[in-house]
Design an enzyme around this catalytic site. Structure first.
Site, PDB file in Angstrom:
ATOM      1  N   SER A  54       0.886  -1.199  -0.015  1.00 46.26           N
ATOM      2  CA  SER A  54      -0.003   0.104  -0.092  1.00 46.26           C
ATOM      3  C   SER A  54       0.899   1.400  -0.062  1.00 46.26           C
ATOM      4  O   SER A  54       1.936   1.197   0.568  1.00 46.26           O
ATOM      5  CB  SER A  54      -0.806   0.097   1.467  1.00 46.26           C
ATOM      6  OG  SER A  54      -1.509   1.274   1.477  1.00 46.26           O
ATOM      7  N   TYR A  66      -1.429  -0.310  10.476  1.00 45.00           N
ATOM      8  CA  TYR A  66      -1.606  -0.996   9.536  1.00 45.00           C
ATOM      9  C   TYR A  66      -0.711  -0.762   8.465  1.00 45.00           C
ATOM     10  O   TYR A  66      -0.081  -1.817   7.850  1.00 45.00           O
ATOM     11  CB  TYR A  66      -3.032  -0.503   8.751  1.00 45.00           C
ATOM     12  CG  TYR A  66      -3.187  -0.827   7.385  1.00 45.00           C
ATOM     13  CD1 TYR A  66      -2.868   0.093   6.562  1.00 45.00           C
ATOM     14  CD2 TYR A  66      -3.456  -2.153   7.104  1.00 45.00           C
ATOM     15  CE1 TYR A  66      -2.960   0.250   4.992  1.00 45.00           C
ATOM     16  CE2 TYR A  66      -3.497  -2.002   5.614  1.00 45.00           C
ATOM     17  CZ  TYR A  66      -3.087  -1.317   4.569  1.00 45.00           C
ATOM     18  OH  TYR A  66      -3.216  -1.608   3.186  1.00 45.00           O
ATOM     19  N   LYS A 106       2.273  -3.456   6.690  1.00 42.17           N
ATOM     20  CA  LYS A 106       2.714  -3.627   5.236  1.00 42.17           C
ATOM     21  C   LYS A 106       4.402  -3.259   5.055  1.00 42.17           C
ATOM     22  O   LYS A 106       5.023  -4.087   4.359  1.00 42.17           O
ATOM     23  CB  LYS A 106       2.042  -2.723   4.465  1.00 42.17           C
ATOM     24  CG  LYS A 106       0.381  -2.757   4.369  1.00 42.17           C
ATOM     25  CD  LYS A 106       0.099  -4.295   3.740  1.00 42.17           C
ATOM     26  CE  LYS A 106      -1.288  -4.383   3.375  1.00 42.17           C
ATOM     27  NZ  LYS A 106      -1.699  -5.706   2.822  1.00 42.17           N
TER      28      LYS A 106
HETATM   29  C1  WQD Z   1      -9.334   9.657   1.414  1.00 44.49           C
HETATM   30  C2  WQD Z   1      -9.560  11.048   1.631  1.00 44.49           C
HETATM   31  C3  WQD Z   1      -9.831  11.638   3.742  1.00 44.49           C
HETATM   32  C4  WQD Z   1     -13.771   9.452   4.437  1.00 44.49           C
HETATM   33  C5  WQD Z   1      -6.481   4.676   3.136  1.00 44.49           C
HETATM   34  C6  WQD Z   1      -5.379   3.612   3.460  1.00 44.49           C
HETATM   35  C7  WQD Z   1      -4.769   3.364   2.545  1.00 44.49           C
HETATM   36  C8  WQD Z   1      -5.792   2.393   1.644  1.00 44.49           C
HETATM   37  C9  WQD Z   1      -6.924   3.336   0.923  1.00 44.49           C
HETATM   38  C10 WQD Z   1      -5.789   0.132   2.347  1.00 44.49           C
HETATM   39  C11 WQD Z   1      -8.802  11.597   2.614  1.00 44.49           C
HETATM   40  C12 WQD Z   1     -11.115  11.993   2.932  1.00 44.49           C
HETATM   41  C13 WQD Z   1     -12.660  10.125   3.738  1.00 44.49           C
HETATM   42  C14 WQD Z   1     -14.583  10.431   4.817  1.00 44.49           C
HETATM   43  C15 WQD Z   1     -13.239  12.208   3.963  1.00 44.49           C
HETATM   44  N1  WQD Z   1      -6.298   1.172   2.287  1.00 44.49           N
HETATM   45  N2  WQD Z   1     -12.478  11.252   3.547  1.00 44.49           N
HETATM   46  N3  WQD Z   1     -14.350  11.768   4.603  1.00 44.49           N
HETATM   47  O1  WQD Z   1      -7.108   7.501   4.143  1.00 44.49           O
HETATM   48  O2  WQD Z   1      -6.342   7.817   1.597  1.00 44.49           O
HETATM   49  O3  WQD Z   1      -6.041   5.683   2.500  1.00 44.49           O
HETATM   50  O4  WQD Z   1      -7.499   3.745   2.400  1.00 44.49           O
HETATM   51  O5  WQD Z   1      -4.758  -0.478   1.761  1.00 44.49           O
HETATM   52  O6  WQD Z   1      -3.847   2.044   2.734  1.00 44.49           O
HETATM   53  O7  WQD Z   1      -4.579   4.516   4.212  1.00 44.49           O
HETATM   54  O8  WQD Z   1      -8.213   6.669   1.902  1.00 44.49           O
HETATM   55  O9  WQD Z   1     -10.712   7.010   1.604  1.00 44.49           O
HETATM   56  O10 WQD Z   1      -9.936   6.825   3.893  1.00 44.49           O
HETATM   57  O11 WQD Z   1      -9.501   8.855   2.580  1.00 44.49           O
HETATM   58  O12 WQD Z   1     -13.242  13.505   4.082  1.00 44.49           O
HETATM   59  O13 WQD Z   1     -15.803  10.018   5.329  1.00 44.49           O
HETATM   60  O14 WQD Z   1     -10.818  11.214   1.837  1.00 44.49           O
HETATM   61  O15 WQD Z   1      -9.358  12.498   4.872  1.00 44.49           O
HETATM   62  O16 WQD Z   1      -8.300  12.756   2.399  1.00 44.49           O
HETATM   63  P1  WQD Z   1      -7.037   7.088   2.597  1.00 44.49           P
HETATM   64  P2  WQD Z   1      -9.674   7.302   2.577  1.00 44.49           P
END
Ligand code: WQD
Length: 330
Positions: free
Chosen positions: A124, A148, A152
């Site tokens: 990741s 997490y 990895k």
């Molecule tokens: C994306 C953007 C949030 C939810 C994570 C893991 C990564 C991979 C993908 C496993 C960010 C914003 C999110 C919400 C929001 N997973 N957001 N409101 O954190 O980039 O990555 O998931 O492999 O390893 O770290 O993904 O989709 O959680 O967030 O504003 O209800 O959306 O702040 O900017 P992230 P995400």
């Protein structure tokens, strides 16, 4: 060639199984259903017209997994099985370390025992932590900000040491950016068993009325519109990247970013989703989520040059297919 797919009924795993079957690979799927459903088997069958052996087992269960190796000659393994919720990993680190590390150790011990030293590992972009430079290349500094991501990173280190100990191993480590979207049939998609952690599943719950409003975690980042920027990649493009990775398993240790190279903000995603699906996604700005970073997106040129990988689908395809999965499964 027969591919063992651990976590093969999960979001990325199921889309990769479709890709493998459609390209005449034989597959054997193991999954403990902790974050997937048995119905995915039928849906993969419907999409591909093909069947495959499935074992409802935990990859940490060495005796159970060894039975799979006794029943089938495995040529390659793709290892998806693992916990992946960042927030949960902060609350329950030992659960993440035990599951993600032990499952990989057990798998590699059996691959070694049965002389099948070919592995594609699901890593990741989280291993890059808070990027110092963007876009991210595979040689950027690695440092993680949550358990997490640290699992990895540790597994990447384990696999490197395994390769150094025995260079008959062929290992491809794929660092995913942010997978979203679903297969065009609407039969498989991102269907978490519990409360979603990621942006797109939350958008889908708000668009379908299950949740009243989307919380945007911070609009004061140093980005174009203040909201977080990520490299969203269509899950079908990501699945295709695994198919290309199989061609690289001719001894060696390789790392590849699988992303589009394009960063989109949270508001970009919301606006595109609303436009292509003609549905509203009410939102409110709230405080930043702990551990979040402002921007993260890939330099995908190494995968392009060495694997021939290029993400084909655009953000509109991702948003349309994600919504199609919800509509088809209401
Ligand atoms: C994306 C953007 C949030 C939810 C994570 C893991 C990564 C991979 C993908 C496993 C960010 C914003 C999110 C919400 C929001 N997973 N957001 N409101 O954190 O980039 O990555 O998931 O492999 O390893 O770290 O993904 O989709 O959680 O967030 O504003 O209800 O959306 O702040 O900017 P992230 P995400």
């Amino acid at each position: 060639m027969r591919v063992l797919v651990t976590g093969g009924l999960g979001y990325i795993g199921s889309h990769t199984c479709v890709e493998l079957l459609n390209n005449d690979y034989e597959i054997v799927v193991v999954d403990n259903l902790v974050n997937s459903k048995m119905t995915v088997i039928d849906n993969i069958n419907k999409i591909t017209g093909k069947n495959f052996p499935f074992y409802n087992i935990d990859v940490c269960d060495k005796d159970a997994l060894e039975q799979v190796f006794k029943n089938h000659k495995i040529d390659v393994a793709i290892h998806f099985a693992g916990y992946k919720a960042v927030g949960e990993s902060v609350e329950k680190p030992l659960k993440y370390y035990e599951n993600n590390l032990l499952s990989t150790i057990v798998l590699c011990e059996l691959l070694n025992k049965y002389n099948c030293k070919k592995l594609v590992f699901s890593s990741s972009a989280t291993v890059y932590g808070k990027p110092k430079v963007l876009p991210l290349t595979e040689d950027c500094p690695l440092n993680t900000t949550n358990p997490y991501g640290t699992t990895k990173l540790i597994i990447e280190g384990m696999l490197k040491d395994l390769y150094i100990s025995d260079q008959n191993w062929s290992i491809v480590i794929l660092r995913y950016f942010n997978p979203i979207g679903a297969h065009k049939s609407g039969l498989i998609g991102d269907d978490p068993n519990n409360t979603p952690n990621n942006l797109m599943p939350y958008i889908l719950k708000v668009a379908s009325g299950e949740l009243p409003v989307l919380s945007i975690f911070g609009a004061d980042y140093d980005t174009s519109d203040g909201t977080g920027v990520r490299d969203y990649i269509h899950v079908c493009d990501l699945a295709y990247g695994h198919l290309l990775a199989l061609n690289k398993l001719n001894s060696g240790l390789y790392y590849y970013n699988l992303g589009t190279g394009i960063g989109y903000s949270v508001l970009d995603i919301i606006h595109t989703f609303e436009k292509v699906n003609q549905v509203k996604v009410p939102y409110k700005i709230v405080e930043r989520r702990a551990g979040d970073i402002a921007s993260c997106y890939a330099n995908p040129s190494k995968a392009s040059k060495e694997l021939g990988f290029k993400a084909e689908k655009n953000l509109e395809d991702m948003c349309k297919s994600a919504w199609n999965f919800v509509i088809k499964n209401r």
